[in-house]
Design a protein around this motif. Sequence first.
Motif, PDB file in Angstrom:
ATOM      1  N   LYS A   1      24.432 -13.691  21.507  1.00  0.00           N
ATOM      2  CA  LYS A   1      23.827 -13.787  22.834  1.00  0.00           C
ATOM      3  C   LYS A   1      22.793 -12.683  23.032  1.00  0.00           C
ATOM      4  N   ARG A   2      23.113 -11.496  22.554  1.00  0.00           N
ATOM      5  CA  ARG A   2      22.197 -10.370  22.696  1.00  0.00           C
ATOM      6  C   ARG A   2      20.899 -10.628  21.936  1.00  0.00           C
TER       7      ARG A   2
ATOM      8  N   TYR B   1      19.711 -13.542  21.210  1.00  0.00           N
ATOM      9  CA  TYR B   1      18.989 -14.581  21.955  1.00  0.00           C
ATOM     10  C   TYR B   1      18.223 -13.980  23.127  1.00  0.00           C
ATOM     11  N   GLU B   2      18.867 -13.048  23.815  1.00  0.00           N
ATOM     12  CA  GLU B   2      18.211 -12.437  24.980  1.00  0.00           C
ATOM     13  C   GLU B   2      17.011 -11.590  24.577  1.00  0.00           C
ATOM     14  N   GLN B   3      16.995 -11.121  23.337  1.00  0.00           N
ATOM     15  CA  GLN B   3      15.865 -10.317  22.873  1.00  0.00           C
ATOM     16  C   GLN B   3      14.669 -11.169  22.485  1.00  0.00           C
TER      17      GLN B   3
ATOM     18  N   GLU C   1      10.286 -15.436  25.785  1.00  0.00           N
ATOM     19  CA  GLU C   1      10.089 -16.801  26.300  1.00  0.00           C
ATOM     20  C   GLU C   1       8.755 -17.340  25.802  1.00  0.00           C
TER      21      GLU C   1
ATOM     22  N   LEU D   1      24.869 -20.032  25.228  1.00  0.00           N
ATOM     23  CA  LEU D   1      23.423 -20.220  25.208  1.00  0.00           C
ATOM     24  C   LEU D   1      23.076 -21.653  25.605  1.00  0.00           C
TER      25      LEU D   1
END
Lengths: 178, 191
Positions: A91-92, A94-96, A99, A129
């Motif tokens: 998840k981390r 993915y957040e990095q 967009e 996600l």
Amino acid sequence: MPEVHSTAYDSKIEGNVIFTRFDAALNWVRKNSLWPMPMGLACCAIELMATAASRFDIARFGAEVMRFSPRQCDVMIVAGTVTYKMALAVKRIYEQMPEPKWVIAMGACASTGGMYRSYAVLQGIDQLLPVDVYISGCPPRPEALLAGLMKLQEKISGEKSFAAQKPELTKKLNEALA
Amino acid sequence: MTAQELLPSLEKSLGTKIQHKTEFRGETTYTISPVDLREIAQFCRDELSFDYLIDITSIDNFGEEPRFEIVYELYSMAIGIYLRLKLSVSEDVGSVDTVSDTWPTANWHEREIYDMMGIKFNGHPDLRRILMWDGYPFFPLRKEFPLEGLPSEMPDVAFTKVTPMEGGPFVTKPSTATARDREPRARPPEL
């Protein structure tokens, strides 16, 4: 010898100007250079590597640039079993990713936990996600991953990218037009 | 040298400390007491050339006393024979001496047993969990721990949820029957 005409774009007739919708151009650019984040966690990663290699050649779809830094990626391919110990790390990462970003859940484990109905395994990465494409198989063949990638390309080409990118500007434009 | 020639010397020196001996297909198993473990381990390595510790495993005999068993699987590279040492640990004691100074490979084996079964090892240099994360509140290979897991939460580190079993566990039935009868299905446990 017959004369060859380009059907897509004839620069002699059309000059250097192309008319299209902005979304269509943006989506065309995005979908044909999807840089994957290879989130290889189990045996699906082997098929992911096979997909990138010369026989199946993911470069035909513009997705050959596997970046091992999430900052440079567009699509995260979750290939393998996501354990609870790894889940928040995934998840981390993915957040990095910047967009716009997409997620492919490759194989049974990443989609649902697969055969691991156990205390240690997250039962599908979609619990953490937003997944765009699920690929069945254990592991899926490279053709299946390519089919999944093409599905994602289809999905991207229908997105309202400009409105998503500039929500305030779109709102102002709509108000001005109304 | 064979096991028949080598092992009598162990029995001669440590005879009183061996509680039970089993022979099965040429492999010897000694049942020993936890207090003698370090002495016997040292003797096996130095005098009997058991230089390779293949594995340490633990067994949960839930409902019996003593509850846990630990099995040490030894191999001699020089001679090519196996030796198994077994000892019992009760739940109240819950710990046994480390052999990680005798065989360095025991370090991670003992960490795994601690992680999965919750047995502690006295004198271990670094007794942390090895598979689950530090702070995980359960010992998942104990018999009372359910297959579908238990919920837990450690913010920013990890979490667990209860797995939907959907009528499972789905198990195969080994036999010579047709694939339709053998395939994995939800089968009630045979009591």
